[in-house]
Design a protein around this motif. Structure first.
Motif, PDB file in Angstrom:
ATOM      1  N   GLN A 131     -13.454 -17.463 -14.473  1.00 54.47           N
ATOM      2  CA  GLN A 131     -12.643 -16.260 -14.256  1.00 54.47           C
ATOM      3  C   GLN A 131     -12.142 -16.206 -12.810  1.00 54.47           C
ATOM      4  O   GLN A 131     -10.980 -15.925 -12.556  1.00 54.47           O
ATOM      5  CB  GLN A 131     -13.453 -15.004 -14.571  1.00 54.47           C
ATOM      6  CG  GLN A 131     -12.686 -13.724 -14.386  1.00 54.47           C
ATOM      7  CD  GLN A 131     -13.526 -12.500 -14.717  1.00 54.47           C
ATOM      8  OE1 GLN A 131     -14.608 -12.601 -15.278  1.00 54.47           O
ATOM      9  NE2 GLN A 131     -13.029 -11.337 -14.364  1.00 54.47           N
ATOM     10  N   ASN A 160      -9.482 -18.882 -12.205  1.00 54.41           N
ATOM     11  CA  ASN A 160      -8.208 -18.473 -12.803  1.00 54.41           C
ATOM     12  C   ASN A 160      -7.435 -17.511 -11.908  1.00 54.41           C
ATOM     13  O   ASN A 160      -6.215 -17.439 -11.994  1.00 54.41           O
ATOM     14  CB  ASN A 160      -8.438 -17.814 -14.172  1.00 54.41           C
ATOM     15  CG  ASN A 160      -8.413 -18.815 -15.293  1.00 54.41           C
ATOM     16  OD1 ASN A 160      -7.586 -19.711 -15.316  1.00 54.41           O
ATOM     17  ND2 ASN A 160      -9.329 -18.654 -16.232  1.00 54.41           N
ATOM     18  N   ARG A 164      -3.592 -22.186 -10.877  1.00 52.29           N
ATOM     19  CA  ARG A 164      -2.775 -22.150 -12.096  1.00 52.29           C
ATOM     20  C   ARG A 164      -2.902 -23.482 -12.818  1.00 52.29           C
ATOM     21  O   ARG A 164      -3.123 -24.510 -12.205  1.00 52.29           O
ATOM     22  CB  ARG A 164      -1.313 -21.896 -11.734  1.00 52.29           C
ATOM     23  CG  ARG A 164      -1.051 -20.502 -11.230  1.00 52.29           C
ATOM     24  CD  ARG A 164       0.448 -20.241 -11.091  1.00 52.29           C
ATOM     25  NE  ARG A 164       1.091 -21.157 -10.171  1.00 52.29           N
ATOM     26  CZ  ARG A 164       1.237 -20.950  -8.871  1.00 52.29           C
ATOM     27  NH1 ARG A 164       0.775 -19.850  -8.325  1.00 52.29           N
ATOM     28  NH2 ARG A 164       1.848 -21.847  -8.113  1.00 52.29           N
TER      29      ARG A 164
END
Length: 67
Positions: A26, A29, A33
């Motif tokens: 998470q 991210n 990218r």
């Protein structure tokens, strides 16, 4: 032709190794990218009073370079 890069990250959770992996992904991210995969390299745990207090994972995150 795609070119990929690998970034090594460490993440922690008080819940489980799975939660530590998900937390690390998470966070990755939010900065990277084009993440296409991850490889968990190491799993460790901190112990206090005979109980696991923190789960830690070190993983490599693979992402495709743009351009």
């Amino acid at each position: 032709m795609a070119v990929a890069s690998v970034s090594k990250i460490t993440a922690a959770s008080s819940q489980s190794f799975d939660a530590a992996v998900r937390e690390g992904l998470q966070r990755a991210n939010a900065t990277l990218r084009g993440i296409t995969g991850l490889h968990v390299l190491e799993m460790k745990a901190s112990v206090q009073n005979g109980q696991i207090s923190e789960y830690r994972v070190t993983m490599e995150v693979t992402f495709v370079l743009e351009g």
